[in-house]
Scaffold this motif. Structure first.
Motif, mmCIF file in Angstrom:
data_model
loop_
_atom_site.group_PDB
_atom_site.id
_atom_site.type_symbol
_atom_site.label_atom_id
_atom_site.label_comp_id
_atom_site.label_asym_id
_atom_site.label_seq_id
_atom_site.Cartn_x
_atom_site.Cartn_y
_atom_site.Cartn_z
ATOM 1 N N PRO A 64 38.625 40.114 33.502
ATOM 2 C CA PRO A 64 39.884 39.488 33.040
ATOM 3 C C PRO A 64 40.251 38.242 33.847
ATOM 4 O O PRO A 64 40.761 37.268 33.288
ATOM 5 N N LEU A 65 40.005 38.257 35.158
ATOM 6 C CA LEU A 65 40.327 37.096 35.991
ATOM 7 C C LEU A 65 39.453 35.905 35.633
ATOM 8 O O LEU A 65 39.919 34.755 35.626
ATOM 9 N N ILE A 66 38.185 36.171 35.330
ATOM 10 C CA ILE A 66 37.274 35.088 34.940
ATOM 11 C C ILE A 66 37.701 34.485 33.611
ATOM 12 O O ILE A 66 37.738 33.257 33.445
ATOM 13 N N ARG A 67 38.054 35.338 32.649
ATOM 14 C CA ARG A 67 38.512 34.839 31.345
ATOM 15 C C ARG A 67 39.764 33.979 31.516
ATOM 16 O O ARG A 67 39.892 32.900 30.920
ATOM 17 N N MET A 68 40.672 34.433 32.337
ATOM 18 C CA MET A 68 41.919 33.694 32.552
ATOM 19 C C MET A 68 41.637 32.347 33.216
ATOM 20 O O MET A 68 42.214 31.317 32.837
ATOM 21 N N HIS A 69 40.734 32.355 34.181
ATOM 22 C CA HIS A 69 40.394 31.104 34.869
ATOM 23 C C HIS A 69 39.759 30.109 33.895
ATOM 24 O O HIS A 69 40.091 28.914 33.913
#
Length: 368
Positions: A209-214
């Motif tokens: 999820p953090l990668i997608r958000m970034h």
């Protein structure tokens, strides 16, 4: 032999001729370190004619003062031995060697103890505080370096959006960032440190999820760099390193280096059950010694737990020790109550164990 050829002139030619094992030109920090070694060696032997560089002169230098430290001295010894070995080899088109034998006959000094080897791995709480203290556009770098492949700082800066396969949850490490072959100028995309550095590593579920958000929050969606620089096209290592150095204070760990995240990744992989080969593959190492000597740390808490598990297994056949290792009776029990019963039971089992051991010993004796 060329009688007028000086060591300094030959050393400068060595720098120009030097190549990687695969024949490619050296670049970046490798070239910078080579030039630094040659600079110091020329200070010692620069004006000496190569034909007059004797074992006695090398020995005098070897046992003399070396103000630049143990690591630099060792590097200079390795470089000098390699350089003189080249002078002892036949030249192109059948030309005779410049030296009949290598005047460097002394041992290469052992590797000094690196100060970074005393830096403990990052704890979860420290990592969290560093992450939150980093600027928003680079903070994910610390989680990725610690949890996905233990990436070097140049590898992190070189990540592109196409390197992330979120469907299969893998990250492909394919490039690094440096200042180019001359080690000057703006940051640019370059090759990885070694062939083994090219690797594909798992992305933990918690990071998806953090990668997608970034990826969604990047200001320039036409720029494929995962971490986009505020100035210039490519995030340089020094920018990310400075961000980290400021953030580490928030964790109360001014001793940390960005490299410690890579060390932490390797250490936790081994502690959590990965084999040495799996850990080497994650880091991009081809030699076991590199992983064991430079990247694994002892964790006191894990050493205690491991010692307790080992003792529990090896001593499990002794019932008296098994009872003795039980947790203490709850507070409030008097000596005449359950606590006394437990002590009596432990004593009884110990006596039974001793009796059974004696019977077993007698039965094992041959009949008279």
């Amino acid at each position: 032999m060329t009688p007028k050829l000086t060591f300094g002139v030959f050393a400068d030619g060595y720098v120009r001729r030097h190549r990687r094992k695969d024949g490619a030109e050296i670049a970046g920090s490798t070239l910078r370190n080579l030039r630094n070694d040659i600079k110091h060696l020329k200070e010692a032997f620069g004006d000496v004619k190569l034909a007059e560089l004797t074992e006695e002169l090398v020995t005098e230098w070897y046992y003399g003062p070396h103000p630049n430290g143990e690591w630099q001295f060792r590097s200079e010894c390795i470089r000098l031995k390699m350089l003189l070995r080249e002078a002892c080899a036949p030249g192109s088109k059948g030309a005779p060697p410049l030296l009949a034998e290598n005047p460097f006959t002394l041992p290469i000094p052992p590797e000094p103890e690196a100060g970074s080897s005393d830096i403990p791995p990052v704890t979860p709480d420290e990592l969290y505080h560093i992450y939150n203290a980093m600027p928003g556009y680079t903070r994910l770098s610390v989680y990725l370096a610690a949890c996905a492949g233990g990436m070097r700082i140049g590898e992190v800066c070189g990540l592109m959006d196409m390197d992330f396969d979120l469907e299969n949850k893998v990250l492909m490490i394919r490039r690094s960032v440096s200042h180019g072959a001359d080690d000057l100028g703006p940051s640019r995309i370059g090759r990885l440190k070694t062939k083994g550095s090219r690797r594909t590593v798992p992305i933990p579920d918690m990071l998806i999820p953090l990668i997608r958000m970034h990826l969604e929050d990047r200001p320039d969606q036409s720029n494929h760099m995962f971490f986009q620089a505020k100035r210039g096209e490519i995030l340089c290592q020094n920018t990310l390193r400075n961000h980290f150095m400021k953030a580490r204070k928030a964790a109360g760990r001014p001793d940390l280096q960005f490299r410690t995240l890579r060390v932490t990744h390797a250490t936790r992989l081994m502690l959590d059950g990965s084999s040495l080969k799996e850990t080497m593959d994650a880091l991009g190492h081809v030699r076991e010694e590199t992983t064991l000597r430079h990247y694994l740390r002892a964790v006191p808490e894990h050493q205690r737990e491991a010692a307790e598990r080992t003792a529990a297994y090896l001593l499990s056949a002794d019932p008296s020790l098994a009872i003795a290792s039980l947790p203490p009776a709850p507070a409030g029990l008097d000596a005449d109550g359950d606590a006394g019963d437990m002590a009596a039971l432990a004593l009884l089992l110990g006596q039974v164990s001793t009796l059974m051991a004696g019977i077993a010993a007698r039965n094992s004796q041959p009949a008279g």
